[in-house]
Design a protein around this motif. Structure first.
Motif, PDB file in Angstrom:
ATOM      1  N   SER B 139      -9.028 -56.141 -13.454  1.00 43.61           N
ATOM      2  CA  SER B 139      -9.581 -55.462 -12.283  1.00 43.61           C
ATOM      3  C   SER B 139     -10.096 -54.112 -12.748  1.00 43.61           C
ATOM      4  CB  SER B 139      -8.528 -55.277 -11.189  1.00 43.61           C
ATOM      5  OG  SER B 139      -7.652 -54.205 -11.514  1.00 43.61           O
ATOM      6  N   ASP B 140     -10.850 -53.467 -11.893  1.00 45.84           N
ATOM      7  CA  ASP B 140     -11.370 -52.143 -12.229  1.00 45.84           C
ATOM      8  C   ASP B 140     -10.332 -51.053 -12.018  1.00 45.84           C
ATOM      9  OD1 ASP B 140     -13.815 -53.051 -13.013  1.00 45.84           O
ATOM     10  OD2 ASP B 140     -14.774 -52.759 -11.063  1.00 45.84           O
ATOM     11  N   PHE B 141      -9.179 -51.416 -11.493  1.00 48.19           N
ATOM     12  CA  PHE B 141      -8.168 -50.393 -11.228  1.00 48.19           C
ATOM     13  C   PHE B 141      -6.907 -50.633 -12.060  1.00 48.19           C
ATOM     14  CE2 PHE B 141      -8.328 -53.641  -7.987  1.00 48.19           C
ATOM     15  CZ  PHE B 141      -7.022 -54.090  -7.882  1.00 48.19           C
ATOM     16  N   GLU B 142      -7.087 -51.245 -13.194  1.00 44.57           N
ATOM     17  CA  GLU B 142      -5.983 -51.418 -14.131  1.00 44.57           C
ATOM     18  C   GLU B 142      -6.528 -51.298 -15.545  1.00 44.57           C
ATOM     19  OE1 GLU B 142      -4.712 -55.430 -13.210  1.00 44.57           O
ATOM     20  OE2 GLU B 142      -5.833 -56.196 -14.919  1.00 44.57           O
ATOM     21  N   LEU B 143      -5.714 -50.789 -16.426  1.00 41.79           N
ATOM     22  CA  LEU B 143      -6.068 -50.685 -17.837  1.00 41.79           C
ATOM     23  C   LEU B 143      -4.802 -50.972 -18.633  1.00 41.79           C
ATOM     24  CD1 LEU B 143      -8.593 -49.998 -19.501  1.00 41.79           C
ATOM     25  CD2 LEU B 143      -7.849 -47.622 -19.529  1.00 41.79           C
ATOM     26  N   THR B 369     -13.099 -57.403  -4.697  1.00 43.34           N
ATOM     27  CA  THR B 369     -13.869 -56.174  -4.892  1.00 43.34           C
ATOM     28  C   THR B 369     -15.103 -56.115  -3.998  1.00 43.34           C
ATOM     29  OG1 THR B 369     -13.079 -56.076  -7.171  1.00 43.34           O
ATOM     30  CG2 THR B 369     -15.048 -54.790  -6.654  1.00 43.34           C
ATOM     31  N   ASP B 380     -11.264 -51.548  -3.366  1.00 43.54           N
ATOM     32  CA  ASP B 380     -10.372 -52.459  -4.086  1.00 43.54           C
ATOM     33  C   ASP B 380      -8.910 -52.097  -3.894  1.00 43.54           C
ATOM     34  OD1 ASP B 380     -10.499 -50.188  -5.636  1.00 43.54           O
ATOM     35  OD2 ASP B 380     -11.460 -51.170  -7.350  1.00 43.54           O
ATOM     36  N   THR B 381      -8.649 -50.854  -3.505  1.00 40.71           N
ATOM     37  CA  THR B 381      -7.247 -50.454  -3.309  1.00 40.71           C
ATOM     38  C   THR B 381      -7.012 -49.739  -1.984  1.00 40.71           C
ATOM     39  OG1 THR B 381      -7.672 -48.432  -4.551  1.00 40.71           O
ATOM     40  CG2 THR B 381      -6.708 -50.270  -5.782  1.00 40.71           C
TER      41      THR B 381
END
Lengths: 220, 419
Positions: B139-143, B369, B380-381
């Motif tokens: 996701s774009d909100f995890e790394l 998303t 997204d969050t």
């Protein structure tokens, strides 16, 4: 949840990316001709240093010069803020600022809720994402913030996408820390989800993490 | 790369293609620079065990609706191979696993386990094509940190102390009551990490005074998970047949993804009402009465997602995730469990599926998303399922070979020491 924490009002559907509205204006001013006022902040972010992570943030060496100018415009009083740290990412300037805890409204899809500061709130954290060349705010991103001290997590939240009179679009929330000390701030910046003009087609396509250490102490 | 290295790699590749005899020579060459693993007694494997490592379902008891009840405690042990792998490594691992199988009945009352092998084992040690891709952020909100472990042992049963004792035996050679045979793995495998956890009514509430969960003991006393809702309803899960690889080198096996997620439930319990939590867990159209009636499924109106986006400005986790179903059937089996590792509430999300792509599709559907493009009040969050309440820290992908191939799969020459 205490009933007095919530003030629910009916509201129409959003027509813009206005998810959160700060009731007190934030204070990062680009207009240096405005009147300045004194810092009434109940908390202080002091120094920042030692960068790490995917990119480092440059912290200010002290309070001097880190506070933005406060002002009053159209009856809206700005509250001074302190620059905690800043970083660059593919032409984006990332700034973390703190200011006195502020109430703000959040939208749950059909109604609004006021989030009030509590006696435990240490400060209001704001993260500004701006085009480094034009200074224009970049919305539609997500900023996840983690603050730790000696490895213990003291704050772990997705910041609210937020607007205010002096800050414009930014990302913020109230933060409670257990006391004075040295903390590590980590920001995970998500790619903005929006249609893009071509100048932005090749940047900010993957999540990006920045980390900085800072000292904080409550104002007596 | 040095000529020596080139020669060694070329020799190994030759061994992979040429079979056990050649491979054995390759391994002997490597052993000259490493520690020799003792040749342990292999021991017998009990009869009647399922050929699939992931065949747990038939051993689970069920509730009155027929939903399987997961083992109450889980433990994940992660290893890297010590030195270059040899058939002796495989024999040592196989001997240990057989000892466990002889000591404990296959099932939650005894022990369930799987041995999963990561991308690095195939790509870096065996220098062969990995059957599973390296894990990625999804996701774009995890790394997340991507695990590079060679082996993941997933142990599960209803007795927490038993799992601790098994770990002590495997890692430290401690005696294990009821077990006869070789157990300690450390001559063949270097331990890297252990993750622990639990699931089942009442257990999360008993462990809720940790980071990530606000004061006041908000987790319902009978909830099987920290978030206060149940999961794993039988129609919310793929079947073991459906997730089993049909052909190829790993026919009869499956794939596994292991994600470690930190939970942050302060706003979940303090800022949201029960109605709002239900909207985010299931769908905004779902009521508390509906939740009480969820007995075997909780699909939660995936066909009404656009209505939820436009009318309610909030969408549900089950609602978005269900869009990944194929022909109405889920693509993964959840074997997740809560954790308090590190004094922090979290989830070890173990998922088994035929292909890693099935997990990716499910997670992508959960992200939802594109909702932001229809209603900017949903990001997204923000107002988007449970995305904002969990933060992915680590992830790894593994293949679970069939039981017969579980110890050092594809290692040239392994078969010569496993009989």
């Amino acid at each position: 949840m205490p009933s007095d924490r919530l003030i629910r009002r009916r509201a129409g559907r959003l027509t813009a990316a206005v998810l959160v509205v700060a009731l007190l204006a934030g204070c990062a001013s680009a207009d240096k001709n405005q009147t300045t006022t004194s810092n009434s902040s109940g908390s202080s972010a002091t120094t920042a240093s030692s960068s790490s992570g995917s990119s480092g943030m440059s912290g200010m060496s002290g309070m001097s010069g880190s506070s933005s100018k406060a002002m009053v415009v159209n009856g809206i009083k700005a509250i001074p803020s302190q620059l905690l740290a800043s970083a660059q990412w593919q032409g984006m300037t990332i700034e973390a600022r703190t200011m006195t805890a502020a109430p703000f409204m959040v939208y749950n899809g059909t109604s609004w809720t006021e989030i009030k500061a509590t006696p435990k709130t240490s400060f209001h954290l704001m993260v500004m994402l701006n085009d480094a060349h034009t200074g224009v705010a970049i919305p539609y991103s997500t900023v996840w913030t983690t603050i730790t001290k000696s490895g213990k997590i003291d704050y772990d939240e997705r910041l609210w996408p937020m607007i205010s009179a002096f800050m414009g679009p930014h990302y913020g929330n109230n933060v409670s820390l257990p006391g004075a000390g040295r903390y590590q701030l980590t920001l995970l910046i998500s790619p903005p989800i929006a249609a893009r003009h071509l100048e932005y087609k090749d940047v900010w396509l993957k999540p990006h993490r920045v980390t900085v250490s800072f000292n904080w102490k409550p104002v007596p | 790369m040095s000529p020596t290295r080139l020669d060694r790699r070329g020799f190994l590749i030759g061994g992979l293609a040429g079979g056990a005899a050649v491979a054995g020579i390759t391994i002997a060459t490597h052993q000259t620079s490493g520690t020799t693993v003792p040749l342990v007694d292999l021991g017998a494997e009990p009869a009647g065990l399922p050929s699939r490592q992931h065949a747990w379902q038939d051993t689970l008891s069920t509730d009155r609706y027929g939903n399987p009840i997961a083992p109450r405690y889980d433990r994940l042990l992660f290893f890297e191979v010590g030195g270059h792998p040899t058939p002796r490594h495989a024999r040592m691992l196989e001997a240990s696993l057989r000892t466990l199988e002889r000591a404990f009945r296959w099932g939650p009352s005894g022990l369930l386990f799987t041995a999963g092998w990561g991308h690095a084992y195939f790509a870096e040690l065996l220098k062969t094509t990995s059957p599973i891709p390296r894990a990625t952020g999804l996701s774009d909100f995890e790394l997340p940190a991507i695990d590079d472990y060679h082996l993941c042992l997933h142990l599960a049963c209803d007795d927490e102390q038993r799992l601790a004792a098994i770990e002590a035996a495997l890692l430290h050679g401690e005696p294990l009551a009821g077990a006869a045979g070789h157990l300690q793995l450390t001559d063949a495998l270097r331990w890297r990490e252990t993750r622990t956890g639990f699931t089942g009514a009442g257990i999360p509430a008993a462990h809720q005074r940790v980071g990530g969960i606000p004061a006041g003991d908000p987790v319902p006393k009978t909830s099987p998970l920290f978030m206060g809702f149940k999961s794993g309803l039988k129609k919310n899960q793929a079947t073991e047949d459906a997730v089993t690889i049909a052909d190829g080198q790993f026919a009869g096996g499956t794939t596994m993804t292991v994600s470690y997620m930190r939970l942050r439930l302060a706003s979940w319990y303090e800022d949201l009402t029960e109605e709002e939590r239900i909207a985010r867990m299931y769908s905004p159209e779902t009521t508390a009465a509906d939740v009480a009636r969820f007995t075997t499924d909780a699909e939660s109106n995936p066909g009404e997602l656009n209505q939820a986006i436009s009318r309610y400005g909030v969408i549900g986790h089950s609602q978005t995730s269900a869009r990944a179903r194929v022909g109405g059937k889920p693509r993964i089996i959840r074997r997740d469990f809560d954790t308090v590792d590190g004094g922090q509430a979290g989830v070890h999300f173990v998922s088994v599926q035929r292909a890693i792509a099935d997990f990716v599709a499910t997670r992508t559907a959960m992200n939802a998303t594109s909702a932001q493009l229809l209603n900017p009040g949903i990001t997204d969050t923000v107002n988007n399922g449970i995305n904002e309440f969990m933060f992915v820290l680590k992830r790894g992908n593994y293949i679970l070979p069939p039981r017969a191939d579980r110890s050092f799969p594809l290692l040239p020459g392994r078969g010569s020491l496993l009989t």
